[in-house]
Design a protein around this motif. Structure first.
Motif, mmCIF file in Angstrom:
data_model
loop_
_atom_site.group_PDB
_atom_site.id
_atom_site.type_symbol
_atom_site.label_atom_id
_atom_site.label_comp_id
_atom_site.label_asym_id
_atom_site.label_seq_id
_atom_site.Cartn_x
_atom_site.Cartn_y
_atom_site.Cartn_z
ATOM 1 N N ARG A 1 20.529 -3.582 9.774
ATOM 2 C CA ARG A 1 20.901 -2.271 9.221
ATOM 3 C C ARG A 1 19.797 -1.708 8.337
ATOM 4 N N THR A 2 19.217 -2.567 7.512
ATOM 5 C CA THR A 2 18.142 -2.128 6.618
ATOM 6 C C THR A 2 16.938 -1.645 7.422
ATOM 7 N N ALA A 3 16.546 -2.397 8.435
ATOM 8 C CA ALA A 3 15.405 -2.015 9.262
ATOM 9 C C ALA A 3 15.672 -0.687 9.977
ATOM 10 N N ARG A 4 16.856 -0.513 10.521
ATOM 11 C CA ARG A 4 17.198 0.745 11.220
ATOM 12 C C ARG A 4 17.176 1.929 10.259
ATOM 13 N N ARG A 5 17.692 1.729 9.030
ATOM 14 C CA ARG A 5 17.690 2.804 8.035
ATOM 15 C C ARG A 5 16.252 3.156 7.647
ATOM 16 N N GLN A 6 15.423 2.132 7.418
ATOM 17 C CA GLN A 6 14.029 2.386 7.061
ATOM 18 C C GLN A 6 13.304 3.102 8.201
ATOM 19 N N ALA A 7 13.555 2.687 9.433
ATOM 20 C CA ALA A 7 12.916 3.323 10.594
ATOM 21 C C ALA A 7 13.316 4.795 10.692
ATOM 22 N N ARG A 8 14.570 5.089 10.415
ATOM 23 C CA ARG A 8 15.051 6.467 10.460
ATOM 24 C C ARG A 8 14.347 7.333 9.406
ATOM 25 N N ASP A 9 14.053 6.748 8.242
ATOM 26 C CA ASP A 9 13.437 7.500 7.145
ATOM 27 C C ASP A 9 11.937 7.718 7.318
ATOM 28 N N ILE A 10 11.301 6.922 8.164
ATOM 29 C CA ILE A 10 9.844 7.021 8.345
ATOM 30 C C ILE A 10 9.540 8.231 9.221
ATOM 31 N N ARG A 11 8.941 9.233 8.612
ATOM 32 C CA ARG A 11 8.598 10.490 9.283
ATOM 33 C C ARG A 11 7.132 10.820 9.029
ATOM 34 N N ILE A 12 6.488 11.442 9.986
ATOM 35 C CA ILE A 12 5.108 11.886 9.807
ATOM 36 C C ILE A 12 5.057 12.881 8.645
ATOM 37 N N ALA B 1 5.477 12.043 5.456
ATOM 38 C CA ALA B 1 6.127 11.453 4.276
ATOM 39 C C ALA B 1 5.172 10.471 3.605
ATOM 40 N N VAL B 2 5.286 10.355 2.292
ATOM 41 C CA VAL B 2 4.522 9.364 1.543
ATOM 42 C C VAL B 2 5.397 8.127 1.412
ATOM 43 N N ALA B 3 4.861 6.988 1.821
ATOM 44 C CA ALA B 3 5.653 5.752 1.844
ATOM 45 C C ALA B 3 4.930 4.621 1.133
ATOM 46 N N ARG B 4 5.721 3.758 0.516
ATOM 47 C CA ARG B 4 5.240 2.496 -0.059
ATOM 48 C C ARG B 4 5.632 1.408 0.934
ATOM 49 N N VAL B 5 4.631 0.700 1.457
ATOM 50 C CA VAL B 5 4.865 -0.321 2.479
ATOM 51 C C VAL B 5 4.495 -1.679 1.899
ATOM 52 N N GLN C 1 -3.246 -5.515 10.342
ATOM 53 C CA GLN C 1 -2.026 -4.721 10.346
ATOM 54 C C GLN C 1 -1.038 -5.336 9.368
ATOM 55 N N ILE C 2 -0.057 -4.544 8.985
ATOM 56 C CA ILE C 2 0.995 -5.002 8.084
ATOM 57 C C ILE C 2 2.292 -5.100 8.872
ATOM 58 N N THR C 3 2.920 -6.283 8.841
ATOM 59 C CA THR C 3 4.267 -6.428 9.381
ATOM 60 C C THR C 3 5.204 -6.124 8.225
ATOM 61 N N ALA C 4 5.768 -4.929 8.239
ATOM 62 C CA ALA C 4 6.515 -4.411 7.095
ATOM 63 C C ALA C 4 7.839 -5.142 6.901
ATOM 64 N N THR C 5 8.103 -5.498 5.659
ATOM 65 C CA THR C 5 9.403 -6.047 5.280
ATOM 66 C C THR C 5 10.181 -5.045 4.443
ATOM 67 N N ASN C 6 9.456 -4.079 3.883
ATOM 68 C CA ASN C 6 10.094 -3.091 3.027
ATOM 69 C C ASN C 6 9.300 -1.797 3.104
ATOM 70 N N VAL C 7 9.968 -0.711 3.440
ATOM 71 C CA VAL C 7 9.336 0.610 3.483
ATOM 72 C C VAL C 7 10.197 1.550 2.653
ATOM 73 N N VAL C 8 9.588 2.132 1.628
ATOM 74 C CA VAL C 8 10.303 3.056 0.748
ATOM 75 C C VAL C 8 9.608 4.401 0.798
ATOM 76 N N THR D 1 0.849 -1.183 0.000
ATOM 77 C CA THR D 1 0.000 0.000 0.000
ATOM 78 C C THR D 1 0.887 1.237 0.000
ATOM 79 N N VAL D 2 0.320 2.350 -0.441
ATOM 80 C CA VAL D 2 1.039 3.627 -0.496
ATOM 81 C C VAL D 2 0.174 4.676 0.166
ATOM 82 N N GLY D 3 0.777 5.469 1.041
ATOM 83 C CA GLY D 3 0.032 6.541 1.693
ATOM 84 C C GLY D 3 0.921 7.419 2.540
#
Length: 158
Positions: free
Chosen positions: A95-106, A108-112, A124-131, A43-45
């Protein structure tokens, strides 16, 4: 029922994620419109909520049709689940999870992308990839793709 979608990321709007029906026979498998089975979604939002804990980041994504809660696990280095992987793979995941967590900001538009599931009766979605999307049209393009797929592939009724 068609199981061809079960191991792919089904592109869904949040309202359709909340309408998924659990399988009576298989864990973490959900029916889309009574036709197809899915276990993974995309999903994207806009990120509208963010709560960082020690072991995970909880955030909500709003695509204009509703909100869905997402969980990004950050405990790869301590979780017994990852014991089956090599240490280099575990470090890469952490490392990937920490980087993705750092990029997730209120705001921002994200693809999950991730595994969909029920937690305390709510999807709920257990995210494996957040862009984080840079294209200002990403959300609208996702909506259009969801409409097309809902009619041609998932057969979801509006």
């Amino acid at each position: 029922m068609d199981r061809s979608q079960q191991n792919t990321h089904a592109k869904l709007m949040t309202r359709d994620i909340h309408r998924l029906t659990p399988s009576p026979t298989e864990a973490n498998c959900f029916s889309v419109g009574g036709i197809s089975w899915v276990s993974r979604v995309e999903t994207v939002g806009t990120i509208v909520y963010r709560d960082m804990a020690e072991k995970f980041l909880k955030f909500n994504v709003d695509d204009g049709a509703g909100c869905v809660t997402c969980i990004l696990w950050l405990n790869q280095l301590t979780s017994p689940y990852f014991n089956r992987f090599s240490s280099s793979t575990i470090l890469m995941h952490a490392r990937t999870a920490r980087r993705q967590a750092r990029d997730i900001r209120i705001g921002a538009v994200a693809r999950v992308r991730g595994r969909v599931g029920l937690y305390r009766g709510v999807m709920q979605i257990t995210a494996t990839n957040v862009v984080i999307e840079r294209d200002p049209n990403a959300e609208i393009l996702h909506w259009l793709e969801c409409v097309r797929l809902s009619r041609s592939c998932y057969r979801i009724q509006s």
